[in-house]
Design a protein around this motif. Sequence first.
Motif, PDB file in Angstrom:
ATOM      1  N   ARG A   1       4.167   9.445  -9.738  1.00 49.20           N
ATOM      2  CA  ARG A   1       3.370  10.437  -9.003  1.00 49.20           C
ATOM      3  C   ARG A   1       2.337  11.076  -9.938  1.00 49.20           C
ATOM      4  O   ARG A   1       1.189  11.260  -9.566  1.00 49.20           O
TER       5      ARG A   1
ATOM      6  N   ASP B   1      -5.820   1.040  -4.879  1.00 47.31           N
ATOM      7  CA  ASP B   1      -5.511   0.864  -3.456  1.00 47.31           C
ATOM      8  C   ASP B   1      -6.763   0.544  -2.642  1.00 47.31           C
ATOM      9  O   ASP B   1      -6.763  -0.366  -1.811  1.00 47.31           O
TER      10      ASP B   1
ATOM     11  N   HIS C   1       0.852  -1.196   0.000  1.00 46.53           N
ATOM     12  CA  HIS C   1       0.000   0.000   0.000  1.00 46.53           C
ATOM     13  C   HIS C   1       0.883   1.240   0.000  1.00 46.53           C
ATOM     14  O   HIS C   1       1.912   1.283   0.661  1.00 46.53           O
ATOM     15  N   ASN C   2       0.468   2.236  -0.756  1.00 37.28           N
ATOM     16  CA  ASN C   2       1.236   3.468  -0.906  1.00 37.28           C
ATOM     17  C   ASN C   2       0.864   4.435   0.218  1.00 37.28           C
ATOM     18  O   ASN C   2      -0.232   4.996   0.216  1.00 37.28           O
ATOM     19  N   SER C   3       1.768   4.653   1.147  1.00 40.50           N
ATOM     20  CA  SER C   3       1.489   5.540   2.281  1.00 40.50           C
ATOM     21  C   SER C   3       1.326   6.997   1.840  1.00 40.50           C
ATOM     22  O   SER C   3       0.835   7.820   2.599  1.00 40.50           O
ATOM     23  N   LYS C   4       1.704   7.308   0.612  1.00 42.81           N
ATOM     24  CA  LYS C   4       1.576   8.676   0.100  1.00 42.81           C
ATOM     25  C   LYS C   4       0.393   8.821  -0.865  1.00 42.81           C
ATOM     26  O   LYS C   4       0.295   9.813  -1.572  1.00 42.81           O
ATOM     27  N   ASN C   5      -0.512   7.841  -0.870  1.00 40.08           N
ATOM     28  CA  ASN C   5      -1.694   7.910  -1.723  1.00 40.08           C
ATOM     29  C   ASN C   5      -2.571   9.062  -1.239  1.00 40.08           C
ATOM     30  O   ASN C   5      -3.003   9.069  -0.092  1.00 40.08           O
ATOM     31  N   PRO C   6      -2.857  10.034  -2.091  1.00 40.23           N
ATOM     32  CA  PRO C   6      -3.621  11.197  -1.660  1.00 40.23           C
ATOM     33  C   PRO C   6      -5.128  10.965  -1.607  1.00 40.23           C
ATOM     34  O   PRO C   6      -5.884  11.862  -1.247  1.00 40.23           O
TER      35      PRO C   6
ATOM     36  N   TYR D   1      -8.624   8.922  -0.231  1.00 42.47           N
ATOM     37  CA  TYR D   1      -9.148   8.150   0.875  1.00 42.47           C
ATOM     38  C   TYR D   1     -10.579   7.772   0.542  1.00 42.47           C
ATOM     39  O   TYR D   1     -11.157   8.276  -0.413  1.00 42.47           O
TER      40      TYR D   1
ATOM     41  N   GLU E   1      10.072   8.069 -10.739  1.00 38.30           N
ATOM     42  CA  GLU E   1       9.250   8.426  -9.582  1.00 38.30           C
ATOM     43  C   GLU E   1       8.300   9.570  -9.943  1.00 38.30           C
ATOM     44  O   GLU E   1       7.153   9.590  -9.516  1.00 38.30           O
TER      45      GLU E   1
END
Length: 164
Positions: free
Chosen positions: A92, A64, A20-25, A27, A88
């Motif tokens: 993004r 995600d 899981h991408n902890s920087k996924n904007p 929710y 990268e």
Amino acid sequence: MGKQEFEVKIHVVKLSSLVHNSKNPRYIKSKKHKELVKSLQEFPEMKDIREIVVDENLLILAGDKRTYALEELQYEDVRVKQVFGLTEAKKREFIIKDNAHSGDWDSDILANEWDMDELDEWGADFKFSTGGDDDKADKGDYKAHEVTCPNCGHHFELSESPTE
């Protein structure tokens, strides 16, 4: 300026191997998460029709929230579209552009060609413009923030009273 070289492979991996991408904007609110889980229960073919997009390290770039729902449903494997060779910066950019919903729904076509009860049952959330500020009316008297536990994937809402 030349195009960046990259490769895409579609294959099946263990769901537990995805990162899981902890920087996924993005929710998802608890209600929408439950609707997503229900949707996957009722139409499990979606799991294979719509791949989770990951990078070469199995970091999730797209899908995600579906992954959390699949984990909750205790699936063991998932079809992924694995992309190799993106910088990268391009990863993004992809994350944002994949989540930036462009376009609007054509209310005439929806009203005349689709069954609204069926669309509602499928979890479609249509907000047709009425000229008012629907977003402000939807916020209520509190500030809510959806939180996802990075360890277990449980979704819950934190609420704060407004400060005066």
